[in-house]
Design a protein around this motif. Structure first.
Motif, PDB file in Angstrom:
ATOM      1  N   THR A  46      -4.000   5.226   6.730  1.00 32.89           N
ATOM      2  CA  THR A  46      -4.694   5.821   7.882  1.00 32.89           C
ATOM      3  C   THR A  46      -6.196   5.921   7.646  1.00 32.89           C
ATOM      4  OG1 THR A  46      -4.433   8.115   7.108  1.00 32.89           O
ATOM      5  CG2 THR A  46      -2.643   7.185   8.430  1.00 32.89           C
ATOM      6  N   ARG A  47      -6.628   5.758   6.386  1.00 32.22           N
ATOM      7  CA  ARG A  47      -8.052   5.820   6.062  1.00 32.22           C
ATOM      8  C   ARG A  47      -8.621   4.462   5.667  1.00 32.22           C
ATOM      9  NH1 ARG A  47      -8.238  11.425   2.436  1.00 32.22           N
ATOM     10  NH2 ARG A  47      -7.291  12.773   4.031  1.00 32.22           N
ATOM     11  N   SER A 104       8.197   5.133   6.316  1.00 31.83           N
ATOM     12  CA  SER A 104       6.877   5.654   5.956  1.00 31.83           C
ATOM     13  C   SER A 104       6.076   6.127   7.163  1.00 31.83           C
ATOM     14  CB  SER A 104       6.070   4.590   5.212  1.00 31.83           C
ATOM     15  OG  SER A 104       5.910   3.417   5.993  1.00 31.83           O
ATOM     16  N   VAL A 164       0.831  -1.202   0.000  1.00 35.25           N
ATOM     17  CA  VAL A 164       0.000   0.000   0.000  1.00 35.25           C
ATOM     18  C   VAL A 164       0.865   1.252   0.000  1.00 35.25           C
ATOM     19  CG1 VAL A 164      -1.755   1.269   1.286  1.00 35.25           C
ATOM     20  CG2 VAL A 164      -1.799  -1.230   1.263  1.00 35.25           C
ATOM     21  N   ASP A 165       0.492   2.216  -0.827  1.00 35.70           N
ATOM     22  CA  ASP A 165       1.184   3.510  -0.846  1.00 35.70           C
ATOM     23  C   ASP A 165       0.196   4.562  -1.339  1.00 35.70           C
ATOM     24  OD1 ASP A 165       4.489   4.304  -0.998  1.00 35.70           O
ATOM     25  OD2 ASP A 165       3.056   5.759  -1.781  1.00 35.70           O
ATOM     26  N   PRO A 166       0.228   5.778  -0.755  1.00 34.11           N
ATOM     27  CA  PRO A 166      -0.727   6.803  -1.171  1.00 34.11           C
ATOM     28  C   PRO A 166      -0.307   7.568  -2.425  1.00 34.11           C
ATOM     29  CG  PRO A 166       0.590   7.628   0.641  1.00 34.11           C
ATOM     30  CD  PRO A 166       0.990   6.193   0.435  1.00 34.11           C
ATOM     31  N   HIS A 181       5.352   9.816   7.919  1.00 32.21           N
ATOM     32  CA  HIS A 181       4.431  10.522   7.031  1.00 32.21           C
ATOM     33  C   HIS A 181       2.996  10.500   7.570  1.00 32.21           C
ATOM     34  CE1 HIS A 181       6.963  11.188   3.390  1.00 32.21           C
ATOM     35  NE2 HIS A 181       7.683  10.238   3.955  1.00 32.21           N
ATOM     36  N   MET A 182       2.779   9.849   8.679  1.00 31.63           N
ATOM     37  CA  MET A 182       1.429   9.704   9.227  1.00 31.63           C
ATOM     38  C   MET A 182       1.476   9.837  10.742  1.00 31.63           C
ATOM     39  SD  MET A 182       1.190   5.566   8.501  1.00 31.63           S
ATOM     40  CE  MET A 182       2.111   5.673   6.952  1.00 31.63           C
ATOM     41  N   CYS A 209      -3.179   1.692  -4.259  1.00 35.69           N
ATOM     42  CA  CYS A 209      -2.963   3.115  -4.010  1.00 35.69           C
ATOM     43  C   CYS A 209      -3.968   3.564  -2.954  1.00 35.69           C
ATOM     44  CB  CYS A 209      -3.130   3.910  -5.302  1.00 35.69           C
ATOM     45  SG  CYS A 209      -2.791   5.678  -5.102  1.00 35.69           S
ATOM     46  N   ALA A 210      -3.494   3.764  -1.747  1.00 32.59           N
ATOM     47  CA  ALA A 210      -4.394   4.119  -0.648  1.00 32.59           C
ATOM     48  C   ALA A 210      -3.591   4.683   0.514  1.00 32.59           C
ATOM     49  CB  ALA A 210      -5.181   2.889  -0.188  1.00 32.59           C
ATOM     50  N   ASP A 211      -4.280   5.461   1.327  1.00 28.26           N
ATOM     51  CA  ASP A 211      -3.727   6.006   2.566  1.00 28.26           C
ATOM     52  C   ASP A 211      -4.108   5.043   3.683  1.00 28.26           C
ATOM     53  OD1 ASP A 211      -3.137   7.356   4.891  1.00 28.26           O
ATOM     54  OD2 ASP A 211      -3.997   9.266   4.231  1.00 28.26           O
TER      55      ASP A 211
END
Length: 205
Positions: free
Chosen positions: A74-75, A91, A48-50, A94-95, A70-72
């Motif tokens: 945290t969501r 990573s 997973v990577d935004p 970044h959150m 392709c996703a965040d």
């Protein structure tokens, strides 16, 4: 320059995969080099990577056992107890650090969370380690470049580099330690060369 600080720790991260692991989540997977390494161990990987550009590059070279998303994270609604191994390579900063609670809950019993993280330099010890890393970093870059010129592992072909969004870390190593103590009981945290730390947590069986 060809030397990548995160790639340098792939072997150490792979050694933390628990025996018999079947499923993994690679958070902030970038172009998927570590996810592919996990798949080579016979593990089904959700990578997973935004950043759309890096997921596009990763998906251009598909490999069995890896699903690029392709996703965040945290969501995302991560399924509880789903993964035997969860990796975060440079990573987590970044959150919000509290994201580790969701990752913890997504671990199967006996599963391992491994975070190769970046930290903000604040203390004398931080700067001493930073100074020590400078000559080692230069030597490693020269060695990797020489290997590539000589034909190296990739037959002299350098992998395409797709730059992902970057963000400087805000938490100090002590702040990481303090937060981890409340969210990941029994965790281990060790400083590593090249401006990194390695945090590990094993979920009770």
């Amino acid at each position: 320059m060809p030397f990548d600080h995160n790639d340098h720790y792939h072997r150490a991260m792979a050694r933390l995969v628990p025996g018999g692991a079947r499923t993994a989540l690679d958070v902030g997977c970038g172009t998927g080099r570590f996810a592919r390494r996990l798949a080579g161990l016979g593990i089904e990987v959700d990578a997973v990577d935004p950043a759309p550009e890096v997921i596009e590059a990763a998906s251009a070279s598909p490999v069995d056992g890896v699903r690029f998303v392709c996703a965040d994270v945290t969501r995302m609604e991560l399924p509880p107890g789903r993964y035997d191994y969860i990796s975060c390579l440079a990573s987590l900063h970044h959150m919000p650090f509290g994201t580790v609670a969701a990752l913890r809950d997504a671990l199967a019993p006996g599963g391992v969370l491994a975070v190769l993280g970046c930290y903000a330099e604040r203390t004398t010890a931080d700067f001493v380690w930073s100074l020590a890393a400078v000559p080692a970093n230069a030597a490693a870059r020269v060695a990797v470049a020489a290997g590539e010129r000589a034909g190296g592992r990739d037959g002299g072909r350098r992998a395409v580099h797709v730059p992902a969004p970057v963000r400087p870390p805000e938490m100090s190593l002590e702040e990481v330690r303090r937060e981890a103590a409340s969210l990941l009981p029994g965790f281990s945290l060790r400083r590593r060369l090249f401006w990194r730390y390695l945090l590990t947590y094993r979920k009770p069986s």
